[in-house]
Design an enzyme around this catalytic site. Structure first.
Site, PDB file in Angstrom:
ATOM      1  N   CYS A  14      28.839 -12.563 -14.808  1.00 52.26           N
ATOM      2  CA  CYS A  14      30.100 -12.510 -15.536  1.00 52.26           C
ATOM      3  C   CYS A  14      30.929 -13.760 -15.207  1.00 52.26           C
ATOM      4  O   CYS A  14      30.392 -14.859 -15.111  1.00 52.26           O
ATOM      5  CB  CYS A  14      30.823 -11.205 -15.198  1.00 52.26           C
ATOM      6  SG  CYS A  14      32.148 -10.732 -16.321  1.00 52.26           S
ATOM      7  N   ASN A  15      32.232 -13.602 -15.015  1.00 53.06           N
ATOM      8  CA  ASN A  15      33.053 -14.781 -14.747  1.00 53.06           C
ATOM      9  C   ASN A  15      32.991 -15.234 -13.288  1.00 53.06           C
ATOM     10  O   ASN A  15      33.782 -16.086 -12.859  1.00 53.06           O
ATOM     11  CB  ASN A  15      34.501 -14.565 -15.187  1.00 53.06           C
ATOM     12  CG  ASN A  15      35.122 -13.311 -14.628  1.00 53.06           C
ATOM     13  OD1 ASN A  15      34.799 -12.890 -13.525  1.00 53.06           O
ATOM     14  ND2 ASN A  15      36.027 -12.708 -15.393  1.00 53.06           N
TER      15      ASN A  15
END
Length: 218
Positions: A102-103
């Site tokens: 993800c981030n």
């Protein structure tokens, strides 16, 4: 294989637990949850905790480093913490694979490890990822040398299965997928901006941007 999964307050549970379950199912991996300070790590939901059994000072090498992501704006804390970034850089020197979910790729970018290369993230973080000198792509799992990045949340499972196949062979990877009965059949086909209705994409994008403008509160 020795695997270090970095934790920080405000983390998304599945970003860490998805890869953990894949690695653990092989019975061939030693997985450590590592944080700046060991102890309870608050989740982004504010409804639970993970536990870091090791502090940064206790883990100085790993075959695989996993940097999970979080709900915005919680990535701002590790991105601006020099002790965290230095630990990532130091572990990176020892790894076979340095990875993110993800981030979490924003944190790797802040550490200077994704500059000028192609990587992925949650689609809501592409603009910020690009501003850090990384080239965003919407592929689900991206390999660039020993850097491996996964897209949003659930894609960490795909990434971990791929890492297992590269390191331990496809047969073990396939066996782990069967053990976990990882056979996604979601009730909706809206799992990416390419598939979701445009109005829904804009609504979620606006919500994420609003969150990103805040300061971390965990």
């Amino acid at each position: 294989m020795k695997i270090a999964i970095m934790l920080f307050d405000g983390i998304t549970a599945l970003d860490a637990i998805g890869p953990y379950d894949v690695f653990a199912a092989t019975l061939k991996c030693e997985v450590k949850f590592v944080a700046k300070k060991k102890g309870l790590i608050k989740l982004d939901s504010n409804m639970g905790y993970l536990h870091a059994d090791y502090s940064f000072s206790e883990v100085t090498s790993a075959d695989i480093l996993v940097v999970p992501g979080c709900s915005p704006p919680n990535y701002k804390t590790p991105m601006n913490d020099e002790e965290t970034l230095n630990w990532i850089r130091q572990i990176h020197e020892t790894t076979k694979w340095t990875t993110s979910v993800c981030n979490g790729s924003l944190i790797l970018s802040a550490a200077g490890l994704l500059k000028g290369i192609t990587a992925t993230s949650h689609w809501g973080s592409f603009d910020l990822l690009q501003s850090l000198g990384t080239i965003p792509t919407d592929e689900r799992v991206v390999r660039q040398g020993k850097m491996v990045t996964a897209a949003g949340v659930s894609s960490g499972i795909d990434m971990a299965l791929q890492l297992i196949a590269w390191e331990l062979g496809e047969d073990i990877g396939k066996g782990v997928q069967l053990i976990l009965e990882y056979d996604p059949q979601p009730p909706f086909d809206t799992g990416s901006p390419k598939k979701a209705p445009a109005l829904l994409v804009e609504q979620i994008k606006g919500m994420l941007q609003e969150f990103a403008e805040r300061e971390p509160n965990v």
